[in-house]
Design a protein around this motif. Structure first.
Motif, short mmCIF file in Angstrom:
data_model
loop_
_atom_site.label_atom_id
_atom_site.label_comp_id
_atom_site.label_asym_id
_atom_site.label_seq_id
_atom_site.Cartn_x
_atom_site.Cartn_y
_atom_site.Cartn_z
N ARG A 182 11.88 -25.56 16.73
CA ARG A 182 11.40 -25.42 18.11
C ARG A 182 11.88 -24.11 18.74
O ARG A 182 11.17 -23.49 19.50
CB ARG A 182 11.87 -26.59 18.95
CG ARG A 182 11.22 -27.88 18.55
CD ARG A 182 11.66 -28.99 19.44
NE ARG A 182 11.09 -30.24 18.97
CZ ARG A 182 11.03 -31.32 19.67
NH1 ARG A 182 11.52 -31.33 20.89
NH2 ARG A 182 10.49 -32.40 19.18
N VAL A 183 13.08 -23.73 18.40
CA VAL A 183 13.65 -22.51 18.96
C VAL A 183 14.13 -21.65 17.80
O VAL A 183 14.87 -22.11 16.94
CB VAL A 183 14.84 -22.83 19.90
CG1 VAL A 183 15.47 -21.57 20.43
CG2 VAL A 183 14.40 -23.74 21.02
N ALA A 184 13.73 -20.41 17.79
CA ALA A 184 14.16 -19.50 16.73
C ALA A 184 15.63 -19.14 16.93
O ALA A 184 16.10 -18.98 18.07
CB ALA A 184 13.31 -18.23 16.75
N ALA A 185 16.33 -19.03 15.84
CA ALA A 185 17.74 -18.66 15.90
C ALA A 185 17.87 -17.20 16.36
O ALA A 185 17.04 -16.36 16.03
CB ALA A 185 18.39 -18.83 14.54
N MET A 186 18.91 -16.94 17.11
CA MET A 186 19.16 -15.57 17.56
C MET A 186 19.57 -14.72 16.36
O MET A 186 20.34 -15.19 15.52
CB MET A 186 20.30 -15.56 18.60
CG MET A 186 19.97 -16.28 19.89
SD MET A 186 18.73 -15.42 20.86
CE MET A 186 19.63 -13.97 21.33
#
Length: 109
Positions: free
Chosen positions: A17-21
């Protein structure tokens, strides 16, 4: 029962859902001072124990020189050689994650 286990999945992997930094290395670790220190520590370690390997598993691949007391926790940038350890990438990442979690809890445990 054996047939059900051998059937391929129809869904496949779902995207996160959220890309890793992206990881950004601290500029200190790109400095000539750190690179010289690391080379001298490697030579010191080889002279002392006959080689360089991971403190935990003994691997000699992808080694990272690590501060025993994290710099973010007040450790010196270039401490005495006996206050640094070599870790393989996997064990270094685990140690760093544990220190990060400890800082997130306010330094407890």
């Amino acid at each position: 029962m054996g047939r059900l286990k051998s059937m391929p999945s129809r869904l496949g992997a779902l995207p996160p859902r959220v890309a890793a930094m992206p990881k950004v290395a601290d500029s200190f670790y790109q400095s000539a001072e750190w690179k010289d220190y690391r080379a001298r520590h490697r030579a010191w370690t080889i002279q002392r124990q006959g080689g360089v390997w991971c403190l935990i598993c003994g691997s000699t691949h992808r080694l990272i020189l690590d501060h025993r007391e994290e710099r973010k926790d007040g450790g010196a940038d270039l401490p005495p050689f006996d206050q640094m350890d070599w870790y393989c990438a996997g064990h270094h990442n685990a140690k760093t994650a544990a220190a990060r979690a400890r800082r997130a809890r306010g330094g407890r445990g």
